[in-house]
Write an enzyme that holds these catalytic residues in place. Structure first.
Site: not given
Length: 334
Positions: A147-148
């Site tokens: 997610r990042d």
């Protein structure tokens, strides 16, 4: 594990957390995220006689709240489950009066955000390396979505081996991703479905990786990623250099498709598609046409784009080569 530092040069020891009672000797600061109250230090572990990384989640930051503790807790929980040579291992964790701390394996590697002069073939090698890590994460019984993914969270050593770090907002796909309404990630690298609050999929991290590769290919910093996105919210591929192979360009276009259904289904599919592609070099007529057709989703000037690419590719010369159109069609199928 080297990261962007907040302050250049050596930092006086008094500014370091005192971890001696816990068996660690802090050497220097590696990086920090002031907004989220996180600082990363290089330290020495006398027991193992190895350098380690200590990641501090500070109570002193006015921006640190319950979400900061959850990030610490989540990262520790996820890292304890992972065993991959290019994901720094969880070693220890502890709490003091000033914050929470994670102790991680140290990797002699620099953040992608600290260097901006990779050539296209090197960037492809980095892409393959990260995709291999994502394949590992996605093929677990409980797949993990990072997610990042962005330049700051990818480390690269001198042999261009890539390491993925910072699992603070990672989620197990099956349970938490589908239920959460919390938008997380970094603007510009965050997939559209995350911004809109839709459930994430195995294709979500591919968007973030594609955005990262485009930053590297265009020699842009993460903070300037908005310069690469047009008014329709899509990446402007005309900013890529003319030396980029059209097949590699087409692969990148699919990685950052705004609709996740049009991306590769998962990291394994993306890796299989990427491996035989050269990052630079000429393309066949059919590859030029197919790339032009894909651009149609991002621009209304399809005719001009195709004509321009056909001119650059030298269609007349290509068609005159042995095998003619039949050979080009066969190459395109392969």
């Amino acid at each position: 594990m080297e990261l962007d530092v907040c302050n250049k040069g050596a930092i006086p020891l008094i500014h370091h957390p005192d971890c001696s009672a816990l068996g660690y000797q802090v050497i220097r600061e590696l990086g920090c995220n002031k907004e989220e109250g996180r600082i990363t230090y290089l330290a020495y572990d006398p027991k193992s006689k190895q350098q380690v990384v200590i990641k501090e989640f500070s109570f002193a930051s006015t921006c640190t709240d319950w979400s900061g503790f959850k990030a610490y807790e989540r990262e520790a929980e996820i890292l304890q489950k992972l065993k991959h040579p290019r994901i720094p291992r969880y070693l220890d964790s502890f709490e003091t009066q000033t914050g929470f701390y994670l102790v991680l394996e140290y990797k002699q590697a620099l953040s992608l955000s600290s260097k901006h002069s990779f050539n296209p073939e090197e960037i492809k090698q980095i892409a393959v390396s990260i995709l291999e890590i994502l394949v590992y994460l996605q093929q677990r019984i409980d797949p993990i979505i990072h997610r990042d993914i962005k330049p700051e969270n990818i480390l690269v050593d001198e042999e261009l081996n890539a390491y993925l770090v910072d699992f603070g907002i990672a989620r197990v796909q099956s349970a938490e991703i589908a239920l959460t309404s919390l938008v997380a990630g970094t603007p510009g690298f965050m997939p559209p479905e995350e911004q809109l609050g839709y459930p994430l999929s195995l294709a979500s991290d591919l968007y973030s990786l594609g955005a990262t590769l485009i930053c590297l290919l265009t020699n842009n910093r993460s903070v300037d990623i908005d310069k690469l996105i047009n008014s329709h919210g899509c990446f402007d591929f005309q900013k890529l250099g003319s030396q980029i192979n059209l097949r590699f360009r087409s692969w990148l276009m699919r990685m950052v498709e705004p609709k996740w259904q049009y991306r590769y289904a998962n990291a394994a599919d993306a890796l299989t598609a990427l491996e035989p592609i050269g990052a630079t070099g000429s393309a066949t007529v059919m590859e030029v046409l197919l790339t032009g057709m894909k651009l149609r989703r991002q621009t209304t000037f399809l005719g001009l784009a195709v004509i321009g690419m056909l001119t650059v590719a030298g269609v007349t010369l290509i068609l005159s080569e042995q095998g003619g159109v039949a050979q080009q069609l066969q190459e395109a199928r392969e």
